[in-house]
Design an enzyme around this catalytic site. Structure first.
Site, short mmCIF file in Angstrom:
data_model
loop_
_atom_site.label_atom_id
_atom_site.label_comp_id
_atom_site.label_asym_id
_atom_site.label_seq_id
_atom_site.Cartn_x
_atom_site.Cartn_y
_atom_site.Cartn_z
CE LYS A 83 -4.31 1.17 2.34
NZ LYS A 83 -5.01 1.08 3.63
C1 E4P Z 1 -8.33 2.08 3.46
O1 E4P Z 1 -7.55 1.27 3.06
C2 E4P Z 1 -8.18 2.83 4.74
O2 E4P Z 1 -7.55 1.97 5.67
C3 E4P Z 1 -9.50 3.21 5.37
O3 E4P Z 1 -10.60 2.83 4.60
C4 E4P Z 1 -9.53 4.59 5.91
O4 E4P Z 1 -10.79 4.87 6.42
P1 E4P Z 1 -11.13 6.01 7.47
O5 E4P Z 1 -11.46 7.26 6.73
O6 E4P Z 1 -12.31 5.48 8.22
O7 E4P Z 1 -9.91 6.16 8.36
#
Ligand code: E4P
Length: 218
Positions: A83
């Site tokens: 990622k």
């Molecule tokens: C995606 O990979 C992220 O980990 C996640 O969806 C972030 O979401 P949030 O806005 O609830 O922190």
């Protein structure tokens, strides 16, 4: 549409797998920090639990640092997806990894222009954060439709992974729009099962049968 769990909590992942609803997992540094354990070992444990793709995020912000951390993450398990943030160095790393056939998930995407760049860099997944856009009064779901339209137009292989999901409605709209993957907090996965009519209906069936005083296999 594939369901990923957006968590670093092993108990939640185990429960989701037991329910048969986990095709993969996404993590991020905040989620791993909330577990209080070491970074790489946590990602490794998750990857061992989950049969599908597990996104582990780099912490470095420069190309060389990201490449080094990407190699360490990739060495943890075969199902690791690297990622990377949607920055010039993040996309440069994405391109290099894609040329080496390493799977990538480009995160923190908030616009169609950014999604186009990620696809051109060869990302395996793009993660548009719809909840955070909604929080600003923008239409996160509209962004998903726009990205899908652009990707279909050019036949990009990059899969649209809907992230920052806050509600069952986000999930349903993602499915209606044709998103490839949605990554869910465990709380949202649980909510997907629930409907008050299911609960009262089941309670009624069971109490009607209980009143007969008979057992299941009488
Ligand atoms: C995606 O990979 C992220 O980990 C996640 O969806 C972030 O979401 P949030 O806005 O609830 O922190």
């Amino acid at each position: 549409m594939q369901f990923f769990l957006d968590t670093a909590e092993l108990a939640q992942i185990e429960q989701g797998i037991e329910w048969g609803m986990v095709d993969g997992v996404t993590t991020n540094p905040s989620l791993i920090a909330s577990q209080g354990d070491a970074y790489l070992p946590t990602v490794k444990k998750i990857a061992e639990l989950v049969p599908g793709p597990v996104s582990g995020e780099v912490l470095a912000t420069d190309y060389e640092g990201m490449m080094e951390q990407a190699r360490k993450l990739a060495d943890l398990a075969e199902n690791i997806v690297i990622k990377l943030p949607l920055t010039p160095d993040g996309l440069r790393t994405t391109r290099t990894l894609s040329q080496q056939s390493v799977k990538t998930n480009v995160t923190l995407c908030f616009s169609s222009a950014q999604a186009l760049l990620a696809a051109k860099a060869g990302a395996s997944y793009i993660s548009p954060f719809i909840g955070r856009l909604d929080d600003l009064g923008q239409d996160g779901m509209q962004l998903i439709g726009d990205i899908l339209q652009i990707y279909r137009h050019y036949g990009f292989d990059t899969q649209v992974l809907v992230a920052s999901v806050r509600s069952p409605l986000h999930v349903v709209k993602s499915a209606q729009t044709g998103a490839d993957v949605v990554t869910l907090p465990f709380s949202v996965l649980k909510k997907l099962y629930r409907h008050p009519l299911t609960e009262t209906g089941l309670a009624g069936f069971l109490s009607d049968w209980r009143e007969t005083g008979r057992n299941f296999d009488d």
